[in-house]
Design a protein around this motif. Structure first.
Motif, PDB file in Angstrom:
ATOM      1  N   GLU A 147       0.836  -1.195   0.000  1.00  0.00           N
ATOM      2  CA  GLU A 147       0.000   0.000   0.000  1.00  0.00           C
ATOM      3  C   GLU A 147       0.875   1.250   0.000  1.00  0.00           C
ATOM      4  O   GLU A 147       1.991   1.229   0.522  1.00  0.00           O
ATOM      5  CB  GLU A 147      -0.878   0.031   1.252  1.00  0.00           C
ATOM      6  CG  GLU A 147      -1.816  -1.151   1.384  1.00  0.00           C
ATOM      7  CD  GLU A 147      -2.448  -1.204   2.751  1.00  0.00           C
ATOM      8  OE1 GLU A 147      -3.618  -0.799   2.873  1.00  0.00           O
ATOM      9  OE2 GLU A 147      -1.758  -1.632   3.700  1.00  0.00           O
ATOM     10  N   TRP A 154      -4.283   4.820   3.418  1.00  0.00           N
ATOM     11  CA  TRP A 154      -3.515   3.760   2.784  1.00  0.00           C
ATOM     12  C   TRP A 154      -4.317   3.190   1.620  1.00  0.00           C
ATOM     13  O   TRP A 154      -5.478   2.830   1.777  1.00  0.00           O
ATOM     14  CB  TRP A 154      -3.189   2.651   3.780  1.00  0.00           C
ATOM     15  CG  TRP A 154      -2.181   3.065   4.800  1.00  0.00           C
ATOM     16  CD1 TRP A 154      -2.433   3.431   6.092  1.00  0.00           C
ATOM     17  CD2 TRP A 154      -0.772   3.172   4.605  1.00  0.00           C
ATOM     18  NE1 TRP A 154      -1.250   3.755   6.713  1.00  0.00           N
ATOM     19  CE2 TRP A 154      -0.210   3.605   5.824  1.00  0.00           C
ATOM     20  CE3 TRP A 154       0.074   2.951   3.527  1.00  0.00           C
ATOM     21  CZ2 TRP A 154       1.148   3.813   5.996  1.00  0.00           C
ATOM     22  CZ3 TRP A 154       1.434   3.154   3.697  1.00  0.00           C
ATOM     23  CH2 TRP A 154       1.956   3.580   4.914  1.00  0.00           C
ATOM     24  N   PRO A 156      -4.091   0.273  -1.483  1.00  0.00           N
ATOM     25  CA  PRO A 156      -3.348  -0.864  -2.037  1.00  0.00           C
ATOM     26  C   PRO A 156      -2.939  -0.616  -3.490  1.00  0.00           C
ATOM     27  O   PRO A 156      -3.689  -0.007  -4.252  1.00  0.00           O
ATOM     28  CB  PRO A 156      -4.333  -2.025  -1.969  1.00  0.00           C
ATOM     29  CG  PRO A 156      -5.511  -1.552  -1.218  1.00  0.00           C
ATOM     30  CD  PRO A 156      -5.462  -0.075  -1.145  1.00  0.00           C
TER      31      PRO A 156
END
Length: 166
Positions: A147, A154, A156
């Motif tokens: 991430e 955050w 990915p």
């Protein structure tokens, strides 16, 4: 572009053949990664699979592991080092890829079968906070999610399934 740079950092892991229990002792906390691995990395939506061979072995008298990763299509190539910070005791992974990107991630250690490493990836384009979450699925497999920290959250960018080769 960031996916490729960070993916290269992610793929540089630790590998040197050996049994799961044996590997836990050299170096402490990352010995599990020693060996030869087959990595399939995809975008979070499952698209754009990349296959990578990743080999990790002890170096520097066994205090560190060194890894080398390369994709089948030649688009990715990286090296990394795994070990323990002698002052803080944290697990660390330093990754270098063919584009010149360097990353360093750290962790306090395993929590059950989960290892979360956080740090930075630096490239010509700047610095990005990154996180790798590894989930051990047994002695022959682990999954990893990479991430990047963007806009306060955050996100990915790579999902990996990593299988030990014999």
């Amino acid at each position: 572009m960031i996916r490729a740079a960070v993916l290269a950092i992610v793929l540089q892991g630790a590998l040197a053949s050996g049994a799961y229990a044996q590997a836990q002792t050299q170096p402490e906390g990352v010995g599990y990664f020693a060996g030869r691995w087959h990595v399939v990395s995809r975008d979070p939506d499952g698209a754009n699979p990349i296959e990578v061979s990743y080999a990790i072995e002890p170096t520097a008298g066994g205090a560190w592991l060194t890894g080398q990763a390369a994709s089948k299509d030649g688009s990715l190539s990286s090296r990394d080092m795994w070990g323990r910070d002698p002052l803080t005791g944290e697990l660390i992974r330093v990754i270098f890829d063919k584009s010149g990107t360097r990353g360093e991630v750290r962790s306090k250690g395993w929590e059950g079968d989960k290892l979360v490493l956080e740090g930075e990836a630096r490239s010509k384009g700047g610095t990005v906070r990154v996180r790798e979450t590894i989930t051990r699925k047994g002695p022959q497999r682990f999954d990893a999610i990479w991430e990047a920290h963007r806009d306060g959250k955050w996100t990915p960018y790579a999902v990996e399934v990593v299988t030990r080769r014999t």
